[in-house]
Design an enzyme around this catalytic site. Sequence first.
Site, PDB file in Angstrom:
ATOM      1  N   LYS A   5      82.431  61.931  -7.129  1.00  0.00           N
ATOM      2  CA  LYS A   5      81.268  62.247  -7.973  1.00  0.00           C
ATOM      3  C   LYS A   5      79.981  61.921  -7.209  1.00  0.00           C
ATOM      4  CE  LYS A   5      81.817  57.700 -10.109  1.00  0.00           C
ATOM      5  NZ  LYS A   5      82.354  56.958 -11.274  1.00  0.00           N
ATOM      6  N   TYR A 235      49.812  52.639   1.625  1.00  0.00           N
ATOM      7  CA  TYR A 235      49.132  52.726   0.333  1.00  0.00           C
ATOM      8  C   TYR A 235      48.885  51.346  -0.257  1.00  0.00           C
ATOM      9  CZ  TYR A 235      50.230  57.724   0.227  1.00  0.00           C
ATOM     10  OH  TYR A 235      50.327  59.059   0.506  1.00  0.00           O
TER      11      TYR A 235
HETATM   12  C1  LIG Z   1      83.200  55.921 -10.728  1.00  0.00           C
HETATM   13  C2  LIG Z   1      84.527  55.669 -11.322  1.00  0.00           C
HETATM   14  C3  LIG Z   1      85.588  55.191 -10.534  1.00  0.00           C
HETATM   15  C4  LIG Z   1      85.422  54.751  -9.091  1.00  0.00           C
HETATM   16  O1  LIG Z   1      84.840  53.475  -9.048  1.00  0.00           O
HETATM   17  P1  LIG Z   1      84.662  52.683  -7.658  1.00  0.00           P
HETATM   18  O2  LIG Z   1      84.194  51.348  -8.090  1.00  0.00           O
HETATM   19  O3  LIG Z   1      83.630  53.430  -6.871  1.00  0.00           O
HETATM   20  O4  LIG Z   1      85.968  52.676  -6.981  1.00  0.00           O
HETATM   21  C5  LIG Z   1      86.844  55.117 -11.116  1.00  0.00           C
HETATM   22  N1  LIG Z   1      87.022  55.442 -12.413  1.00  0.00           N
HETATM   23  C6  LIG Z   1      86.032  55.866 -13.211  1.00  0.00           C
HETATM   24  C7  LIG Z   1      86.305  56.191 -14.635  1.00  0.00           C
HETATM   25  C8  LIG Z   1      84.741  55.971 -12.698  1.00  0.00           C
HETATM   26  O5  LIG Z   1      83.739  56.347 -13.503  1.00  0.00           O
END
Ligand SMILES: *Cc1c(COP(=O)(O)O)cnc(C)c1O
Length: 350
Positions: A5, A235
């Site tokens: 993601k 800035y």
């Molecule tokens: C983002 C997510 C993961 C992965 O988590 P990490 O800590 O990056 O390994 C796994 N399960 C769900 C439901 C998530 O939202």
Amino acid sequence: MVVVKANGYGHGAVRVAEAALEAGAHGLCVALVQEGVELRRAGIEAPILVLSEQPRDQVGELVAHGLIATAYTVAFIDALADEARRRDVVGQEVHLKVDTGMNRVGARPDAVVELGGRVLARSPQLSLGGVFTHLACADDVASPVTADQIRRFDAVVDELRHAGVDPGWLHLANSAGAIAHSDARRDMVRVGIAMYGIAPDPSMDAMCATLRPALGLVSRVSFVKTVNAGESISYGHRHRFDRTTNVATVPIGYADGVPRRLSAVGGEVLIGGRRRPIVGVVTMDQLMVDMGDDRCAIGDEVVLIGRQGDEVVTANDWGTALGTIGYEIVCALSARLPRDYSGETPSDTQ
Ligand SMILES: *Cc1c(COP(=O)(O)O)cnc(C)c1O
């Protein structure tokens, strides 16, 4: 399954997905239907799990692209089944998400048997591929919350089996769960941050000693000058030089994902194999670095995240300084940055 993601945590979802599948991952997890569609359009045919229920106007695309749905309400299960029927799809895979304590999304444990029955009732359009939950405190290794969540999850699975429902694949663990809680591993794990070589939390650094960061963030000096004692910079003139010093300008800024506040919390970059402080606020497209008496030239390599000589700066170093975590740093690396997948760092090629 590997979690890609947020554009593969800023690393580039398609290339990460391809590398992970080649290395043996079973499938991919995404947060949004559009993220799954991007992977399908790139020709990826592996299983793709969308990690939460989606808006109704996305259900058509989800089914059309053969993404695996997550469900935790009867209404969403019915919407999926109706869409599958409309499209003549049989066996649209569904994973039920149970909330065992995170209190973000998911069904209450006492609702899961009804949901499992609903998926079966909507066969052959739907098939139950798995049941999962998400751990809230797995990165706090001593926290009793994880064992409690595992216990609640197991109770739900027992109930489903008693009701004659085969729960399919069971999965609970994110990276921290997979690394620190072997009891959470089950049929699969959903690994994100650890795959990118970043410890879920600096407190897990020792356990994560064999992880290697997949990503480096590198720029080059674009301008060099000498600034006199008493002059100020950037800035708001928030930094004033108390002695004459050499200053390098680097063409990367907050529009690329370098937080504006990084200089205020002691942010450093590597130039010439040494740590150098960022001075003045980071601007949208450029930042400035205090070289002291040392010299550098236009075109010299600047490492913002990664290794140069004996020095290392990590995403978690930025996260700790800024009061956040490495996740937020790499996810914020923007689309404007060119991504290079040659596997060589610029220093390797010099
Ligand atoms: C983002 C997510 C993961 C992965 O988590 P990490 O800590 O990056 O390994 C796994 N399960 C769900 C439901 C998530 O939202």
